[in-house]
Design a protein around this motif. Structure first.
Motif, PDB file in Angstrom:
ATOM      1  N   SER A 347       0.832  -1.263   0.109  1.00 41.15           N
ATOM      2  CA  SER A 347       0.107  -0.005   0.089  1.00 41.15           C
ATOM      3  C   SER A 347       0.747   1.247  -0.083  1.00 41.15           C
ATOM      4  CB  SER A 347      -0.863   0.108   1.234  1.00 41.15           C
ATOM      5  OG  SER A 347      -0.195  -0.338   2.384  1.00 41.15           O
ATOM      6  N   SER A 348       2.174   1.232   0.551  1.00 50.54           N
ATOM      7  CA  SER A 348       3.053   2.418   0.478  1.00 50.54           C
ATOM      8  C   SER A 348       4.431   1.802   0.138  1.00 50.54           C
ATOM      9  CB  SER A 348       2.856   3.327   1.706  1.00 50.54           C
ATOM     10  OG  SER A 348       2.785   2.395   2.845  1.00 50.54           O
ATOM     11  N   VAL A 349       5.216   2.645   0.189  1.00 45.05           N
ATOM     12  CA  VAL A 349       6.700   2.573   0.013  1.00 45.05           C
ATOM     13  C   VAL A 349       7.484   3.124   0.977  1.00 45.05           C
ATOM     14  CG1 VAL A 349       6.826   1.874  -2.363  1.00 45.05           C
ATOM     15  CG2 VAL A 349       7.071   3.978  -1.771  1.00 45.05           C
ATOM     16  N   ILE A 350       8.680   2.581   1.634  1.00 42.78           N
ATOM     17  CA  ILE A 350       9.544   3.245   2.240  1.00 42.78           C
ATOM     18  C   ILE A 350      10.972   3.211   1.973  1.00 42.78           C
ATOM     19  CG2 ILE A 350      10.949   2.759   4.481  1.00 42.78           C
ATOM     20  CD1 ILE A 350       8.301   1.288   5.542  1.00 42.78           C
ATOM     21  N   VAL A 351      11.634   4.238   1.574  1.00 38.26           N
ATOM     22  CA  VAL A 351      12.771   4.292   0.905  1.00 38.26           C
ATOM     23  C   VAL A 351      13.931   4.548   2.071  1.00 38.26           C
ATOM     24  CG1 VAL A 351      14.269   5.524  -0.801  1.00 38.26           C
ATOM     25  CG2 VAL A 351      11.854   5.561  -1.003  1.00 38.26           C
ATOM     26  N   THR A 352      14.884   3.747   2.073  1.00 37.62           N
ATOM     27  CA  THR A 352      15.933   3.784   2.957  1.00 37.62           C
ATOM     28  C   THR A 352      17.251   4.032   2.551  1.00 37.62           C
ATOM     29  OG1 THR A 352      16.488   1.378   2.342  1.00 37.62           O
ATOM     30  CG2 THR A 352      14.828   1.674   4.307  1.00 37.62           C
ATOM     31  N   LYS A 353      18.024   4.044   3.484  1.00 37.05           N
ATOM     32  CA  LYS A 353      19.648   4.345   3.101  1.00 37.05           C
ATOM     33  C   LYS A 353      19.884   5.659   2.481  1.00 37.05           C
ATOM     34  CE  LYS A 353      20.665  -0.446   3.475  1.00 37.05           C
ATOM     35  NZ  LYS A 353      21.648  -1.600   3.189  1.00 37.05           N
ATOM     36  N   LEU A 354      19.126   6.908   2.495  1.00 38.74           N
ATOM     37  CA  LEU A 354      19.316   7.827   2.027  1.00 38.74           C
ATOM     38  C   LEU A 354      20.702   8.631   2.433  1.00 38.74           C
ATOM     39  CD1 LEU A 354      15.718   9.027   1.918  1.00 38.74           C
ATOM     40  CD2 LEU A 354      17.122   8.994  -0.277  1.00 38.74           C
ATOM     41  N   ASP A 355      21.244   8.163   3.415  1.00 35.33           N
ATOM     42  CA  ASP A 355      22.471   8.734   3.953  1.00 35.33           C
ATOM     43  C   ASP A 355      23.736   8.243   3.113  1.00 35.33           C
ATOM     44  OD1 ASP A 355      21.530   6.155   5.225  1.00 35.33           O
ATOM     45  OD2 ASP A 355      23.701   6.116   6.117  1.00 35.33           O
ATOM     46  N   GLU A 356      23.387   7.125   2.252  1.00 37.51           N
ATOM     47  CA  GLU A 356      24.400   6.433   1.243  1.00 37.51           C
ATOM     48  C   GLU A 356      24.431   7.265   0.059  1.00 37.51           C
ATOM     49  OE1 GLU A 356      24.689   2.147   1.688  1.00 37.51           O
ATOM     50  OE2 GLU A 356      24.834   2.137   3.692  1.00 37.51           O
ATOM     51  N   THR A 357      23.616   8.081  -0.248  1.00 37.12           N
ATOM     52  CA  THR A 357      23.588   8.627  -1.484  1.00 37.12           C
ATOM     53  C   THR A 357      23.705  10.242  -1.580  1.00 37.12           C
ATOM     54  OG1 THR A 357      22.249   8.815  -3.675  1.00 37.12           O
ATOM     55  CG2 THR A 357      21.040   8.240  -1.600  1.00 37.12           C
ATOM     56  N   ILE A 374       4.602   7.694  -0.478  1.00 34.53           N
ATOM     57  CA  ILE A 374       5.899   7.348   0.445  1.00 34.53           C
ATOM     58  C   ILE A 374       5.565   7.392   1.758  1.00 34.53           C
ATOM     59  CG2 ILE A 374       8.392   7.907   0.961  1.00 34.53           C
ATOM     60  CD1 ILE A 374       8.017   7.265  -2.025  1.00 34.53           C
ATOM     61  N   ARG A 375       6.135   6.372   2.605  1.00 35.87           N
ATOM     62  CA  ARG A 375       5.137   6.331   4.129  1.00 35.87           C
ATOM     63  C   ARG A 375       6.308   7.049   4.937  1.00 35.87           C
ATOM     64  NH1 ARG A 375       2.154   2.393   6.563  1.00 35.87           N
ATOM     65  NH2 ARG A 375       1.068   3.171   8.295  1.00 35.87           N
ATOM     66  N   PHE A 376       7.937   7.048   4.717  1.00 33.83           N
ATOM     67  CA  PHE A 376       8.943   7.857   5.301  1.00 33.83           C
ATOM     68  C   PHE A 376      10.107   7.455   4.677  1.00 33.83           C
ATOM     69  CE2 PHE A 376       7.662   3.945   8.363  1.00 33.83           C
ATOM     70  CZ  PHE A 376       9.085   3.504   8.071  1.00 33.83           C
ATOM     71  N   ILE A 377      11.076   7.924   5.172  1.00 32.29           N
ATOM     72  CA  ILE A 377      12.456   7.548   4.755  1.00 32.29           C
ATOM     73  C   ILE A 377      13.368   7.222   5.787  1.00 32.29           C
ATOM     74  CG2 ILE A 377      12.287   8.811   2.446  1.00 32.29           C
ATOM     75  CD1 ILE A 377      13.886  11.190   3.799  1.00 32.29           C
ATOM     76  N   THR A 378      14.426   6.443   5.527  1.00 27.64           N
ATOM     77  CA  THR A 378      15.338   6.313   6.582  1.00 27.64           C
ATOM     78  C   THR A 378      16.859   6.807   6.203  1.00 27.64           C
ATOM     79  OG1 THR A 378      16.252   4.099   6.271  1.00 27.64           O
ATOM     80  CG2 THR A 378      14.308   4.342   7.152  1.00 27.64           C
ATOM     81  N   THR A 379      17.562   7.313   7.100  1.00 26.53           N
ATOM     82  CA  THR A 379      18.943   7.958   6.644  1.00 26.53           C
ATOM     83  C   THR A 379      20.075   7.729   7.756  1.00 26.53           C
ATOM     84  OG1 THR A 379      18.223   9.701   8.591  1.00 26.53           O
ATOM     85  CG2 THR A 379      17.589  10.144   6.239  1.00 26.53           C
ATOM     86  N   GLY A 380      20.164   6.251   8.078  1.00 29.24           N
ATOM     87  CA  GLY A 380      21.436   5.851   8.797  1.00 29.24           C
ATOM     88  C   GLY A 380      21.045   4.678   9.695  1.00 29.24           C
ATOM     89  N   GLN A 381      22.190   4.139  10.269  1.00 32.84           N
ATOM     90  CA  GLN A 381      22.052   2.781  10.841  1.00 32.84           C
ATOM     91  C   GLN A 381      21.476   3.043  12.240  1.00 32.84           C
ATOM     92  OE1 GLN A 381      25.996   1.476   9.608  1.00 32.84           O
ATOM     93  NE2 GLN A 381      24.907  -0.383   9.194  1.00 32.84           N
ATOM     94  N   ASN A 382      21.610   4.180  12.749  1.00 29.66           N
ATOM     95  CA  ASN A 382      21.151   4.662  14.242  1.00 29.66           C
ATOM     96  C   ASN A 382      19.739   4.119  14.457  1.00 29.66           C
ATOM     97  OD1 ASN A 382      23.742   5.328  14.951  1.00 29.66           O
ATOM     98  ND2 ASN A 382      23.069   7.536  13.751  1.00 29.66           N
ATOM     99  N   VAL A 383      19.516   3.464  15.478  1.00 30.23           N
ATOM    100  CA  VAL A 383      18.144   3.156  16.103  1.00 30.23           C
ATOM    101  C   VAL A 383      17.897   3.692  17.354  1.00 30.23           C
ATOM    102  CG1 VAL A 383      16.714   1.274  16.690  1.00 30.23           C
ATOM    103  CG2 VAL A 383      18.353   0.693  14.815  1.00 30.23           C
TER     104      VAL A 383
END
Ligand SMILES: Nc1nc2c(ncn2[C@@H]2O[C@H](COP(=O)(O)OP(=O)(O)O)[C@@H](O)[C@H]2O)c(=O)[nH]1
Ligand SMILES: [Mg+2]
Length: 406
Positions: A347-357, A374-383
């Motif tokens: 139903s939606s997409v999540i785009v990850t690893k934006l810190d790597e580009t 787009i549901r949200f994006i992630t920008t790193g390995q920190n949880v």
């Protein structure tokens, strides 16, 4: 004395012709029957050849000769006037030729005697030429203008293409954006127009994190890490009761990864090995505000794996299915991934690893080809920090390189 021969069918025809042309006083001086020459003439009706003579040289001018003459004069005047666009030598050519002609000579003399004629002719010539020149210049201006508009828009298109390519936006989407540019009538800058079009394509989901939420996608894109981030935020920051389920039974260590997070955050955690387990696990988590369901990274090319996953998800009974895609995915791999997971009705997409580009066109590519929000994006390995929820305006600004991710 005027003598003329007539070939007629009968004498009646001969009389009327002779009277008409040679006048009432003409006389017939000879008549003889003749045959048409050749084979066809052999079978044809006989004709009469009549010779007539007239005493006076009164070849009768038909009544309408006067009209004809007047018409010729009028035509000549028109010709002379229209000569205003011609060169003088051409004009004199006509003058000389008209001199030789008896009928037109008189008229020509009149024109000659008219002292102002040459002046008028020159004026007519120059005003005519001027007018024509003006019109031609006007047309040239219009054509130049059109060419400029065309060139300008071509240049604009080229600039837009170069700019968007640098952002790693797919050519098909660039074409779409360029095509849409003309439909925006508002007086805003090119960049603002692009932003508007991109906002229309790239929608952001405003769906709340609530109920059973499934995460699917290729191996290593960051599903498990993303779930850990979400679990942290929802439980620690939003004070929601969160449950975790994993059907990630393929990868060694995969279960431990999520279990570790669950232990740290003290969240209920279930591992599902078969479809029956899934039903039970979901039941066990009924009391949770949010149940985050992790899945094995399955190859989108493997139909069996996807079908199997689908059977699990059907048991979860949710419409909140998120396809997780890394922004580092090669553009040409995006469409096969999206198509492979379509069977799961995400139903939606999540785009990850934006810190790597360094370019964020992939967000638009993924949004465009999936045709999902787009549901949200992630920008790193920190949880749990490296997760970002943004509105469409801000996300598009990021995609277009006009804003950063902070
Ligand atoms: N740079 C970066 N790495 C990430 C991000 N999300 C996950 N990872 C890393 O990607 C690797 C695979 O993540 P994982 O959650 O196991 O992926 P999964 O196979 O889809 O579950 C791990 O090393 C994560 O730390 C992110 O947003 N940025
Ligand atoms: Mg995982």
């Amino acid at each position: 004395m005027k003598i003329k021969k007539y070939v007629v069918k009968d004498m009646n025809e001969a009389f009327s012709k002779i009277r008409y042309e040679l006048g009432e006083n003409a006389v017939i001086i000879n008549q003889k029957k003749i045959k048409k020459p050749g084979i066809m003439g052999f079978f044809s009706k006989k004709l009469i050849e009549v010779t007539a003579a007239s005493e006076e040289s009164t070849e009768k001018k038909p009544e309408n000769n006067k009209i004809l003459e007047d018409s010729l004069k009028a035509i000549r005047n028109v010709v002379n006037t229209s000569m205003n666009l011609d060169k003088n030598n051409k004009y004199s050519e006509i003058k000389t030729s008209t001199k030789k002609n008896g009928i037109l000579d008189e008229n020509n003399m009149k024109l000659k005697n008219n002292g102002q004629h040459d002046k008028i002719k020159e004026e007519v010539q120059s005003t005519g030429t001027e007018n024509l020149m003006k019109e031609m210049l006007e047309m040239k201006k219009i054509l130049n203008g059109l060419a400029k508009v065309d060139n300008a828009s071509q240049n604009n298109d080229d600039d837009i293409r170069i700019k968007l390519r640098k952002l790693d936006i797919e050519d098909e989407i660039i074409d779409y954006i360029i095509e849409k540019m003309d439909s925006i009538k508002e007086d805003i800058s090119i960049d603002e127009k692009i932003q508007k079009i991109v906002e229309d394509v790239l929608k952001v989901s405003s769906k709340e994190m609530q109920g059973k939420i499934v995460f699917v996608g290729p191996t290593g894109v960051g599903k498990t890490t993303t779930i850990a981030k979400l679990a942290g935020r929802l439980s620690l920051m939003d004070n929601k009761s969160v449950g975790l389920i994993t059907i990630d039974t393929y990868r060694i260590g995969a279960v431990e990864q999520l279990k570790t997070y669950a232990d740290i955050m003290n969240l209920p955690f279930k591992v599902v090995f078969n479809i029956a387990d899934m039903e039970q696990a979901v039941k066990d988590m009924e009391a949770c505000d949010v149940v985050l369901i992790d899945t094995t990274g399955r190859s989108s090319k493997n139909f069996m794996q996807i079908s199997e996953l689908r059977a699990f998800i059907e048991k979860v009974d949710t419409k909140d299915i998120n396809l997780v895609v890394s922004s580092t995915t090669k553009n040409k791999d995006i469409i096969p991934i999206i198509n492979g997971y379509k069977k799961l009705n995400f139903s939606s997409v999540i785009v990850t690893k934006l810190d790597e580009t360094t370019t964020y066109g992939s967000i638009l590519n993924i949004g465009y080809y999936s045709d999902k929000k787009i549901r949200f994006i992630t920008t790193g390995q920190n949880v749990p920090e490296d997760i970002k929820f943004m509105d469409s305006y801000k996300l598009c600004k990021v995609v277009l390189g006009e804003d950063n991710l902070c």
